[in-house]
Enzyme design. Structure first.
Site, mmCIF file in Angstrom:
data_model
loop_
_atom_site.group_PDB
_atom_site.id
_atom_site.type_symbol
_atom_site.label_atom_id
_atom_site.label_comp_id
_atom_site.label_asym_id
_atom_site.label_seq_id
_atom_site.Cartn_x
_atom_site.Cartn_y
_atom_site.Cartn_z
ATOM 1 N N CYS A 7 -3.586 3.709 -5.428
ATOM 2 C CA CYS A 7 -2.873 3.267 -4.315
ATOM 3 C C CYS A 7 -2.159 1.990 -4.582
ATOM 4 C CB CYS A 7 -4.088 3.171 -3.091
ATOM 5 S SG CYS A 7 -3.129 3.206 -1.337
ATOM 6 N N ALA A 8 -1.463 2.140 -5.587
ATOM 7 C CA ALA A 8 -0.947 0.942 -5.991
ATOM 8 C C ALA A 8 0.425 0.563 -4.800
ATOM 9 C CB ALA A 8 -0.113 1.168 -7.464
#
Length: 280
Positions: A140-141
């Protein structure tokens, strides 16, 4: 910074959840709905879920998502599709979740992120200097990741409701193989098989850490909660308050998330069932 909070925050901790992974999100949604009251005050809501994959909308494009979730169910993970954030985040008993809610829809996206970044910078200063910005290769960058020594320990996502603004974040407190879990999940879900239009970049487990692993300090959930409260109170007005939200708002929020937004939620036992399948 162009934004400040003029009312004391209500500091609420609703504890640890182990039933439906949607339940803590329902409480966040109900608190957001409570912002419509003329007497509404800003809220910081803490909670923990043990343990589940909190999926983003982009994960729905994975070719083998159902098989991956079924396997993770057998390994003790539930799952939920959440309404904020882009991709999957693993939650467990060592991840602290925090929602910051404001009775204000006019605050800009950047101002709200900057304000909560300030809260975190102060609240976690006993553990070292936080860095804000995308940690490439992490799960979930995004540009609202936060890290210590270059390794991601959490991230933030926000949205607006009819009655206010809500920013949700998570903090990796103790050391568990969350990066490895996500590498395995996306491998099972077929991310590497997608030749083009990949919904999520490849995951590198080494980019993920925790307060405990990166600082060498003893970091328990209770200790981090206590330090957050103590240090944030040194800069802002905060009033610890028993968790409360009207039952009517909880019921309405459950219907809104599950029926109107179609957010699915399953326990590990449900995912592990031989006949389980994703909703159409």
């Amino acid at each position: 910074m162009s934004f400040s909070v003029n009312q004391p925050f209500r500091w609420m901790d609703s504890g640890t959840y182990q039933d439906s992974p949607l339940e803590p999100l329902i409480r966040d949604e109900a608190l957001a709905a409570s912002m419509q009251s003329e007497s509404a005050a800003p809220v910081i809501h803490l909670w923990v879920y043990d343990q589940a994959l909190y999926l983003g909308r982009r994960d729905a494009k994975l070719p083998h998502l159902q098989q991956a979730l079924h396997q993770f169910g057998q390994d003790g993970f539930g799952c939920v599709l959440r309404s904020s954030g882009g991709a999957c985040v693993p939650l467990d008993a060592g991840v602290l979740n925090m929602a910051c809610l404001l009775p204000n829809t006019s605050i800009s996206i950047d101002s709200f992120f900057s304000f909560v970044a300030q809260l975190l910078d102060v609240g976690l200063r006993d553990y070292g200097k936080l860095e804000f910005g995308e940690v490439t290769g992490s799960y979930c960058a995004g540009e609202y990741d936060f890290s210590i020594h270059g390794k991601k320990i959490g991230g933030m996502a926000q949205r607006r409701t009819r009655h206010g603004s809500i920013l949700q974040l998570c903090i990796n407190v103790d050391d568990r193989p969350r990066g490895e879990w996500m590498e395995h999940f996306y491998r099972l879900a077929g991310l590497d098989e997608m030749q083009s239009h990949k919904p999520i970049p490849s995951i590198d487990a080494s980019t993920v850490g925790s307060i405990a692993s990166l600082t060498g300090k003893l970091a328990t959930m209770d200790d981090v909660k206590a330090r957050l409260l103590e240090t944030i109170r040194s800069e802002w007005a905060v009033s610890p308050t028993p968790f409360y939200v009207q039952n009517e708002l909880v019921t309405e929020s459950r219907h809104h998330l599950s029926q109107r937004l179609h957010l699915f939620s399953y326990t590990a036992k449900e995912l592990a069932a031989p006949d389980w399948h994703l909703p159409e």
